[in-house]
Design a protein around this motif. Structure first.
Motif, PDB file in Angstrom:
ATOM      1  N   THR A  51       0.827  -1.206   0.000  1.00 27.00           N
ATOM      2  CA  THR A  51       0.000   0.000   0.000  1.00 27.00           C
ATOM      3  C   THR A  51       0.868   1.265   0.000  1.00 27.00           C
ATOM      4  O   THR A  51       0.341   2.364  -0.125  1.00 27.00           O
ATOM      5  CB  THR A  51      -0.949   0.036   1.216  1.00 27.00           C
ATOM      6  OG1 THR A  51      -0.187   0.193   2.412  1.00 27.00           O
ATOM      7  CG2 THR A  51      -1.815  -1.208   1.286  1.00 27.00           C
ATOM      8  N   GLY A  52       2.175   1.096   0.135  1.00 26.37           N
ATOM      9  CA  GLY A  52       3.091   2.238   0.186  1.00 26.37           C
ATOM     10  C   GLY A  52       4.040   2.317  -0.996  1.00 26.37           C
ATOM     11  O   GLY A  52       5.050   3.019  -0.928  1.00 26.37           O
ATOM     12  N   ILE A  53       3.708   1.642  -2.077  1.00 26.74           N
ATOM     13  CA  ILE A  53       4.586   1.673  -3.262  1.00 26.74           C
ATOM     14  C   ILE A  53       4.765   3.104  -3.753  1.00 26.74           C
ATOM     15  O   ILE A  53       5.882   3.553  -3.997  1.00 26.74           O
ATOM     16  CB  ILE A  53       4.031   0.767  -4.383  1.00 26.74           C
ATOM     17  CG1 ILE A  53       4.032  -0.697  -3.949  1.00 26.74           C
ATOM     18  CG2 ILE A  53       4.844   0.945  -5.659  1.00 26.74           C
ATOM     19  CD1 ILE A  53       3.286  -1.627  -4.902  1.00 26.74           C
ATOM     20  N   ALA A  54       3.671   3.820  -3.911  1.00 34.36           N
ATOM     21  CA  ALA A  54       3.747   5.201  -4.412  1.00 34.36           C
ATOM     22  C   ALA A  54       4.494   6.101  -3.438  1.00 34.36           C
ATOM     23  O   ALA A  54       5.304   6.936  -3.856  1.00 34.36           O
ATOM     24  CB  ALA A  54       2.349   5.747  -4.687  1.00 34.36           C
ATOM     25  N   LEU A  55       4.241   5.934  -2.145  1.00 34.79           N
ATOM     26  CA  LEU A  55       4.947   6.754  -1.150  1.00 34.79           C
ATOM     27  C   LEU A  55       6.452   6.535  -1.228  1.00 34.79           C
ATOM     28  O   LEU A  55       7.224   7.505  -1.171  1.00 34.79           O
ATOM     29  CB  LEU A  55       4.444   6.433   0.259  1.00 34.79           C
ATOM     30  CG  LEU A  55       3.031   6.895   0.590  1.00 34.79           C
ATOM     31  CD1 LEU A  55       2.604   6.354   1.950  1.00 34.79           C
ATOM     32  CD2 LEU A  55       2.951   8.408   0.557  1.00 34.79           C
ATOM     33  N   ARG A  56       6.871   5.279  -1.358  1.00 38.75           N
ATOM     34  CA  ARG A  56       8.311   4.985  -1.451  1.00 38.75           C
ATOM     35  C   ARG A  56       8.916   5.497  -2.746  1.00 38.75           C
ATOM     36  O   ARG A  56      10.124   5.691  -2.843  1.00 38.75           O
ATOM     37  CB  ARG A  56       8.553   3.477  -1.318  1.00 38.75           C
ATOM     38  CG  ARG A  56       8.315   2.955   0.085  1.00 38.75           C
ATOM     39  CD  ARG A  56       8.796   1.526   0.255  1.00 38.75           C
ATOM     40  NE  ARG A  56       8.163   0.575  -0.635  1.00 38.75           N
ATOM     41  CZ  ARG A  56       6.991  -0.034  -0.409  1.00 38.75           C
ATOM     42  NH1 ARG A  56       6.304   0.251   0.689  1.00 38.75           N
ATOM     43  NH2 ARG A  56       6.509  -0.904  -1.270  1.00 38.75           N
ATOM     44  N   ALA A  57       8.078   5.737  -3.752  1.00 38.58           N
ATOM     45  CA  ALA A  57       8.562   6.235  -5.047  1.00 38.58           C
ATOM     46  C   ALA A  57       8.406   7.751  -5.155  1.00 38.58           C
ATOM     47  O   ALA A  57       8.408   8.292  -6.255  1.00 38.58           O
ATOM     48  CB  ALA A  57       7.819   5.534  -6.181  1.00 38.58           C
TER      49      ALA A  57
END
Length: 128
Positions: A51-57
């Motif tokens: 659920t945090g792929i975008a946040l990490r990118a």
């Protein structure tokens, strides 16, 4: 009229079909991914929080990177903390669909991979 302008609506329709929808992806996730990533897709100590792929990118969903992981272009590389993604060969089978990419290009992929990508994109958190 430029061919790209004619194809754009068709590509958008292909990406929204029932077989590539977030709902179809949720079903595939439940069958293949919950064992490691959990029912809430938040992972654990050695498995990433999906659920945090975008946040990490940096805030933008990295679709090309996710598709690469899912369809096997990055197969064999450490996915997270030295843990490799298992190969789900049957996800690479079946009907293909063309996916428009952020760079204006498109790529033909199995519908199951596109559905998983749609689901992952739909569960991204916007902040902590």
């Amino acid at each position: 009229m430029k061919p790209v302008l004619v194809l754009a609506p068709l590509l958008a329709l292909a990406a929204c079909s029932p077989t590539t929808s977030p709902q179809a992806g949720r079903s595939l996730f439940a069958q293949n991914c919950v064992q490691c990533h959990g029912a809430d897709a938040r992972g654990g100590d050695t498995v990433p929080d999906l659920t945090g792929i975008a946040l990490r990118a940096g805030g933008a969903y990295p679709q090309v990177m996710v598709l690469d992981k899912l369809d096997g272009y990055a197969r064999g590389q450490a996915a997270y903390a030295g843990v490799k993604m298992p190969e789900f060969g049957y996800l690479l089978t079946g009907p293909l669909t063309r996916v428009p990419l952020p760079d204006g290009m498109s790529r033909e992929l199995p519908e199951k991979i596109v559905a998983l990508d749609s689901y992952l994109r739909s569960i991204q958190r916007t902040g902590d």
